[in-house]
Write an enzyme that holds these catalytic residues in place. Sequence first.
Site, PDB file in Angstrom:
ATOM      1  N   THR A   1       6.914  -2.352  -0.448  1.00 24.12           N
ATOM      2  CA  THR A   1       6.434  -3.521   0.285  1.00 24.12           C
ATOM      3  C   THR A   1       4.992  -3.308   0.709  1.00 24.12           C
ATOM      4  OG1 THR A   1       8.634  -4.096   1.119  1.00 24.12           O
ATOM      5  CG2 THR A   1       6.763  -4.965   2.340  1.00 24.12           C
TER       6      THR A   1
ATOM      7  N   PHE B   1       2.073  -4.426   3.231  1.00 19.29           N
ATOM      8  CA  PHE B   1       1.831  -5.027   4.533  1.00 19.29           C
ATOM      9  C   PHE B   1       0.330  -5.254   4.721  1.00 19.29           C
ATOM     10  CE2 PHE B   1       5.758  -2.712   4.925  1.00 19.29           C
ATOM     11  CZ  PHE B   1       6.544  -3.416   5.823  1.00 19.29           C
TER      12      PHE B   1
END
Length: 289
Positions: A179, A181
């Site tokens: 992921t 960010f």
Amino acid sequence: MTKRAKSKRRKIAFQGEPGANSHIACNEAYRGYEPLPCATFEDAFAAVRTGRAVLAMIPIDNSVAGRVADIHHLMPRSGLHIVSEWFLPVQHQLMAPKGATLKTIRTVESHVHALGQCRNIIRKLGIKAVVAADTAGAAREVAEAGDLTRAALATELAARIYGLKILKKNVADAKHNTTRFVVLTRRPQWAGRSEKRVMTTFVFQVRNIPAALYKALGGFATNGINMTKLESYMVDGSFTATQFYADVQGHPKDRGLELALEELEFVSQPNTLRILGVYPAHRLRDKLK
């Protein structure tokens, strides 16, 4: 550490409950900050705007699930600025109350993305997937219920916080599950041109004319600018107004990118080109090509 000393620590807001992947990203990227859980992304943005937190750690896309819903239209309206990015390799753990085993569990609860990223283990065990608001929240609810037939997919940190037993480690289907960010703050803090690698993120709306997007992107091609991300989404429910979100490599003061942005502004709707952040590229960006 005393409560008084802890209260003086700068805070970094994230969406989710304690033990979420966003919580882990905060711990890794800003170890001197106190993570501040928020119920929604809007609450995390508001925490920074009002001064409750200095930074917000916001997931923007995932290598398996794609972009995180709502972020691309919420972030430009937040009034905040991107100051850095962080890549977090995601590991999902299958957990349940103490006393449970792989044979006792009948359901598994987690965020819809986590469930989608762990289809193989769910199918193999023949258990039912139940969608929850987030991974850490699912772990908390499973722990509170104490039902040996209920399991959760969450982080190792969540298992420690809520006292759950990990039945099977690292159950995600894809090993590259990562992921990305972005970190937001109230004031723009552009990276210096001396940084080895810089990313620039911006939004724009094209004019409603034929070949508008082709013309908008032409300047990046002719000036040798690498665009790593381009996504579109509807503006205020209109079928003719489309906003684009883009990431490019380079600094706006570099001559090539400066020229490309000038060309883009010429073919964009007036006052819609906005730079959301100029920040150092994360070290994992090259490894995840």
